[in-house]
Design a protein around this motif. Structure first.
Motif, short mmCIF file in Angstrom:
data_model
loop_
_atom_site.label_atom_id
_atom_site.label_comp_id
_atom_site.label_asym_id
_atom_site.label_seq_id
_atom_site.Cartn_x
_atom_site.Cartn_y
_atom_site.Cartn_z
N ALA A 67 -24.62 14.59 42.91
CA ALA A 67 -25.12 13.73 41.84
C ALA A 67 -24.08 12.66 41.54
N PRO A 68 -24.53 11.40 41.39
CA PRO A 68 -23.57 10.32 41.15
C PRO A 68 -23.00 10.35 39.74
N PHE A 69 -21.82 9.77 39.61
CA PHE A 69 -21.22 9.53 38.30
C PHE A 69 -21.67 8.12 37.91
N VAL A 70 -22.40 7.96 36.82
CA VAL A 70 -22.90 6.66 36.40
C VAL A 70 -22.23 6.27 35.09
N TYR A 71 -21.66 5.07 35.09
CA TYR A 71 -20.97 4.55 33.91
C TYR A 71 -21.69 3.30 33.43
N PHE A 72 -21.97 3.24 32.13
CA PHE A 72 -22.74 2.13 31.55
C PHE A 72 -22.06 1.60 30.31
N LEU A 73 -22.06 0.28 30.17
CA LEU A 73 -21.61 -0.38 28.94
C LEU A 73 -22.73 -1.26 28.42
N PRO A 74 -22.91 -1.33 27.10
CA PRO A 74 -23.92 -2.22 26.52
C PRO A 74 -23.41 -3.67 26.50
N LEU A 75 -24.19 -4.55 25.92
CA LEU A 75 -23.75 -5.93 25.72
C LEU A 75 -22.52 -5.94 24.82
N GLU A 76 -21.69 -6.93 24.99
CA GLU A 76 -20.50 -7.06 24.16
C GLU A 76 -20.84 -7.29 22.69
N THR A 77 -22.03 -7.79 22.41
CA THR A 77 -22.44 -8.05 21.03
C THR A 77 -22.88 -6.78 20.31
N ASP A 78 -23.00 -5.68 21.03
CA ASP A 78 -23.36 -4.40 20.40
C ASP A 78 -22.28 -4.05 19.37
N ALA A 79 -22.71 -3.63 18.20
CA ALA A 79 -21.78 -3.34 17.11
C ALA A 79 -20.74 -2.28 17.50
N ASP A 80 -21.10 -1.40 18.39
CA ASP A 80 -20.23 -0.29 18.77
C ASP A 80 -19.62 -0.49 20.17
N PHE A 81 -19.60 -1.75 20.64
CA PHE A 81 -19.18 -2.00 22.02
C PHE A 81 -17.78 -1.46 22.31
N GLN A 82 -16.81 -1.79 21.47
CA GLN A 82 -15.43 -1.40 21.76
C GLN A 82 -15.28 0.11 21.83
N ALA A 83 -15.96 0.82 20.94
CA ALA A 83 -15.90 2.29 20.97
C ALA A 83 -16.50 2.82 22.27
N GLN A 84 -17.60 2.23 22.70
CA GLN A 84 -18.23 2.67 23.95
C GLN A 84 -17.37 2.30 25.16
N TYR A 85 -16.75 1.12 25.11
CA TYR A 85 -15.85 0.71 26.19
C TYR A 85 -14.70 1.72 26.30
N ASP A 86 -14.09 2.02 25.16
CA ASP A 86 -12.97 2.97 25.16
C ASP A 86 -13.38 4.35 25.67
N ALA A 87 -14.57 4.80 25.26
CA ALA A 87 -15.06 6.11 25.69
C ALA A 87 -15.32 6.13 27.20
N GLN A 88 -15.92 5.05 27.73
CA GLN A 88 -16.18 4.98 29.17
C GLN A 88 -14.86 4.89 29.95
N MET A 89 -13.91 4.14 29.42
CA MET A 89 -12.60 4.04 30.10
C MET A 89 -11.95 5.42 30.17
N ASP A 90 -11.98 6.15 29.06
CA ASP A 90 -11.41 7.50 29.05
C ASP A 90 -12.13 8.39 30.06
N LYS A 91 -13.45 8.28 30.13
CA LYS A 91 -14.25 9.11 31.03
C LYS A 91 -13.93 8.78 32.49
N VAL A 92 -13.90 7.50 32.82
CA VAL A 92 -13.61 7.09 34.20
C VAL A 92 -12.21 7.54 34.60
#
Length: 166
Positions: A67-92
């Motif tokens: 099964a593939p590892f899939v990483y997704f980020l929303p648009l930068e205008t998303d209110a929670d973008f930075q938190a999601q970016y940080d979470a994905q960075m930690d995961k990767v």
């Protein structure tokens, strides 16, 4: 709110991974009608992007046995973008730190292609040369980000595939 968004994002990705895992495990069956390709979303709707990512990942599963590892980020205008970016960075970084074995795929997709490119470049900075032979990295994004992502992942020995989201 951050935790709820992360939970929703993870749940959606896990569901997509489950579908992809089942698709990868199927034995050869009688030919079926080919489904129409999912169009690239024209907005930042995460559900539309995840459906698009699922379609592109399925089409690039050749040589992938897990099964593939899939990483997704929303648009930068998303209110929670930075938190999601940080979470994905930690995961990767966590996934890369544990080691990715041959036959696996890492798929990166986002309507914020430049930011996803930044994430991939930063995450692969500490990966040992030649340590990921037989692993596929799929980057779904804009052509402007292709070369720098390719250059960042190449030393690791991955099989790099770029799909332009256009």
């Amino acid at each position: 709110m951050r935790q709820k968004m992360l939970t929703m994002s993870r749940t959606a990705l896990l569901a997509m991974l489950a579908v992809l895992a089942l698709a990868a495990c199927k034995k050869e069956e009688a030919p079926k009608a080919v489904a129409a390709a999912v169009a690239v979303p024209t907005n930042g709707d995460p559900n539309a992007w995840q459906a698009y990512a699922s379609d592109v990942v399925k089409k690039n599963m050749d040589g992938v046995t897990n099964a593939p590892f899939v990483y997704f980020l929303p648009l930068e205008t998303d209110a929670d973008f930075q938190a999601q970016y940080d979470a994905q960075m930690d995961k990767v970084k966590s996934d890369l730190g544990r080691g990715i074995l041959e036959g696996n795929m890492l798929a990166f997709v986002s309507p914020a292609s430049n930011k996803m490119g930044d994430l991939v470049v930063a995450a692969f900075a500490d990966v040992a040369a030649g340590s990921m032979k037989g692993v596929k990295v799929l980057f779904i994004g804009q052509a402007a980000d292709n070369e720098r992502v390719k250059a960042a992942v190449a030393p690791s020995g991955v099989n790099y595939v770029f799909v332009e989201a256009k």
